[in-house]
Design a protein around this motif. Structure first.
Motif, PDB file in Angstrom:
ATOM      1  N   GLY A  53      72.313  57.173  60.759  1.00 19.83           N
ATOM      2  CA  GLY A  53      73.352  56.307  60.223  1.00 19.83           C
ATOM      3  C   GLY A  53      74.477  55.973  61.184  1.00 19.83           C
ATOM      4  N   LYS A  54      74.368  56.402  62.433  1.00 22.63           N
ATOM      5  CA  LYS A  54      75.404  56.110  63.420  1.00 22.63           C
ATOM      6  C   LYS A  54      74.784  55.304  64.561  1.00 22.63           C
ATOM      7  CE  LYS A  54      78.416  59.974  62.539  1.00 22.63           C
ATOM      8  NZ  LYS A  54      79.267  60.980  63.112  1.00 22.63           N
ATOM      9  N   PRO A  55      75.589  54.455  65.206  1.00 27.10           N
ATOM     10  CA  PRO A  55      75.034  53.670  66.318  1.00 27.10           C
ATOM     11  C   PRO A  55      74.765  54.537  67.549  1.00 27.10           C
ATOM     12  CG  PRO A  55      77.369  53.189  66.043  1.00 27.10           C
ATOM     13  CD  PRO A  55      76.974  54.101  64.920  1.00 27.10           C
ATOM     14  N   SER A  66      72.008  45.637  67.667  1.00 27.65           N
ATOM     15  CA  SER A  66      73.111  44.686  67.576  1.00 27.65           C
ATOM     16  C   SER A  66      73.382  44.072  68.941  1.00 27.65           C
ATOM     17  CB  SER A  66      74.371  45.381  67.057  1.00 27.65           C
ATOM     18  OG  SER A  66      74.723  46.450  67.915  1.00 27.65           O
ATOM     19  N   GLU A  67      72.852  44.712  69.995  1.00 24.04           N
ATOM     20  CA  GLU A  67      73.042  44.235  71.365  1.00 24.04           C
ATOM     21  C   GLU A  67      71.851  44.683  72.209  1.00 24.04           C
ATOM     22  OE1 GLU A  67      76.459  44.550  74.857  1.00 24.04           O
ATOM     23  OE2 GLU A  67      76.483  45.967  73.200  1.00 24.04           O
ATOM     24  N   VAL A  68      71.382  43.793  73.080  1.00 20.48           N
ATOM     25  CA  VAL A  68      70.288  44.123  73.989  1.00 20.48           C
ATOM     26  C   VAL A  68      70.751  43.822  75.407  1.00 20.48           C
ATOM     27  CG1 VAL A  68      67.942  43.574  74.713  1.00 20.48           C
ATOM     28  CG2 VAL A  68      68.478  43.685  72.291  1.00 20.48           C
ATOM     29  N   LEU A  69      70.572  44.794  76.287  1.00 24.88           N
ATOM     30  CA  LEU A  69      70.942  44.648  77.689  1.00 24.88           C
ATOM     31  C   LEU A  69      69.681  44.702  78.533  1.00 24.88           C
ATOM     32  CD1 LEU A  69      73.804  47.290  77.605  1.00 24.88           C
ATOM     33  CD2 LEU A  69      74.063  44.825  77.384  1.00 24.88           C
ATOM     34  N   ALA A 112      90.062  56.735  67.937  1.00 25.07           N
ATOM     35  CA  ALA A 112      89.505  55.464  68.408  1.00 25.07           C
ATOM     36  C   ALA A 112      88.388  55.718  69.429  1.00 25.07           C
ATOM     37  CB  ALA A 112      90.604  54.603  69.033  1.00 25.07           C
ATOM     38  N   PHE A 113      88.569  56.673  70.311  1.00 20.53           N
ATOM     39  CA  PHE A 113      87.551  57.022  71.298  1.00 20.53           C
ATOM     40  C   PHE A 113      86.296  57.523  70.616  1.00 20.53           C
ATOM     41  CE2 PHE A 113      85.617  60.100  74.252  1.00 20.53           C
ATOM     42  CZ  PHE A 113      85.292  59.234  75.275  1.00 20.53           C
ATOM     43  N   GLN A 114      86.445  58.402  69.636  1.00 22.87           N
ATOM     44  CA  GLN A 114      85.301  58.977  68.927  1.00 22.87           C
ATOM     45  C   GLN A 114      84.517  57.907  68.181  1.00 22.87           C
ATOM     46  OE1 GLN A 114      84.147  62.033  69.130  1.00 22.87           O
ATOM     47  NE2 GLN A 114      82.498  61.688  67.697  1.00 22.87           N
ATOM     48  N   SER A 115      85.206  56.955  67.558  1.00 23.37           N
ATOM     49  CA  SER A 115      84.503  55.934  66.783  1.00 23.37           C
ATOM     50  C   SER A 115      83.799  54.923  67.675  1.00 23.37           C
ATOM     51  CB  SER A 115      85.470  55.220  65.836  1.00 23.37           C
ATOM     52  OG  SER A 115      86.451  54.526  66.579  1.00 23.37           O
ATOM     53  N   ASN A 116      84.185  54.790  68.938  1.00 24.38           N
ATOM     54  CA  ASN A 116      83.550  53.850  69.855  1.00 24.38           C
ATOM     55  C   ASN A 116      82.559  54.514  70.802  1.00 24.38           C
ATOM     56  OD1 ASN A 116      84.869  51.538  68.923  1.00 24.38           O
ATOM     57  ND2 ASN A 116      86.686  52.057  70.114  1.00 24.38           N
ATOM     58  N   LEU A 117      82.360  55.808  70.679  1.00 30.31           N
ATOM     59  CA  LEU A 117      81.468  56.554  71.547  1.00 30.31           C
ATOM     60  C   LEU A 117      80.020  56.312  71.117  1.00 30.31           C
ATOM     61  CD1 LEU A 117      81.614  58.591  73.878  1.00 30.31           C
ATOM     62  CD2 LEU A 117      81.570  60.391  72.185  1.00 30.31           C
ATOM     63  N   VAL A 118      79.172  55.874  72.053  1.00 27.16           N
ATOM     64  CA  VAL A 118      77.777  55.585  71.756  1.00 27.16           C
ATOM     65  C   VAL A 118      76.913  56.358  72.748  1.00 27.16           C
ATOM     66  CG1 VAL A 118      76.036  53.787  71.569  1.00 27.16           C
ATOM     67  CG2 VAL A 118      78.395  53.281  70.952  1.00 27.16           C
ATOM     68  N   PHE A 119      76.016  57.188  72.240  1.00 26.46           N
ATOM     69  CA  PHE A 119      75.156  57.999  73.089  1.00 26.46           C
ATOM     70  C   PHE A 119      73.823  57.313  73.340  1.00 26.46           C
ATOM     71  CE2 PHE A 119      77.955  61.234  71.249  1.00 26.46           C
ATOM     72  CZ  PHE A 119      78.387  61.841  72.402  1.00 26.46           C
ATOM     73  N   PHE A 120      73.156  57.692  74.424  1.00 23.14           N
ATOM     74  CA  PHE A 120      71.855  57.158  74.797  1.00 23.14           C
ATOM     75  C   PHE A 120      70.769  58.157  74.430  1.00 23.14           C
ATOM     76  CE2 PHE A 120      68.278  56.890  77.633  1.00 23.14           C
ATOM     77  CZ  PHE A 120      67.982  55.547  77.621  1.00 23.14           C
ATOM     78  N   ALA A 176      68.934  48.925  74.277  1.00 19.61           N
ATOM     79  CA  ALA A 176      69.365  48.284  73.037  1.00 19.61           C
ATOM     80  C   ALA A 176      70.353  49.210  72.328  1.00 19.61           C
ATOM     81  CB  ALA A 176      68.177  47.996  72.135  1.00 19.61           C
ATOM     82  N   GLN A 177      71.393  48.615  71.775  1.00 14.77           N
ATOM     83  CA  GLN A 177      72.385  49.385  71.026  1.00 14.77           C
ATOM     84  C   GLN A 177      72.306  48.971  69.568  1.00 14.77           C
ATOM     85  OE1 GLN A 177      76.327  49.634  72.687  1.00 14.77           O
ATOM     86  NE2 GLN A 177      77.253  49.703  70.662  1.00 14.77           N
TER      87      GLN A 177
END
Length: 159
Positions: free
Chosen positions: A50-52, A117-120, A28-36, A104-105
């Motif tokens: 192909g990955k977020p 999909s998201e902008v901060l 679950a941690f690996q699938s939710n990990l998003v790098f900058f 942006a993510q």
């Protein structure tokens, strides 16, 4: 079965359950990990295909455009060295402005446009996300180093 064997079976069963739980948590941690990544890193091919992931920097002045559908916004994020076009379908944050920091993510499309999909947006004039600030600072330092090298070469050539 002896008491000793029962105890050993209970311990092994408990360890197996803990192992399964640990594997599920790590998955679950690996699938939710998003790098900058900065626009320069994306242009260099360092971003995952192909990955977020997240991209950040300054929103380039004059780049904010609304698409014909009325919902999709396009803008350019820059780290002063490279630019990345971002497409976002939705309502942008109230603090989102040209010339200000944003993150942006989303995913990189096949056409090279980052589909968010998201902008901060930054929350006040003194804040920029640390990753974006570092990317802008690094790009600025590289630009200054390149300029100094060009000037030194020109000076040597003139002599």
């Amino acid at each position: 079965m002896k008491t000793r064997h029962k105890r050993m079976a209970l311990i092994l069963g408990g360890l197996a359950v803990l192992g399964v739980i640990a594997a599920l948590v790590l998955n679950a941690f690996q699938s939710n990990l998003v790098f900058f990544f900065s626009p320069t890193q994306v242009a260099a091919g360092e971003a995952p295909k192909g990955k977020p992931f997240r991209i950040g920097g300054m929103v380039k002045e004059g780049s904010l455009r609304r698409e014909v559908d009325g919902v999709t916004m396009r803008f350019v994020v820059t780290d002063t060295e490279k630019d990345m076009t971002v497409a976002y379908k939705g309502i942008l944050p109230d603090l989102f402005k040209e010339g200000k920091g944003a993150v942006a993510q989303g995913r990189l499309g096949d056409d090279g446009v980052f589909v968010a999909s998201e902008v901060l947006a930054k929350h006040d004039e003194n804040y920029m996300p640390p990753e974006a600030a570092k990317a802008v600072g690094d790009a600025h330092a590289r630009a200054l180093a390149n300029k100094a090298a060009v000037e030194a070469t020109a000076k040597t050539v003139r002599q």
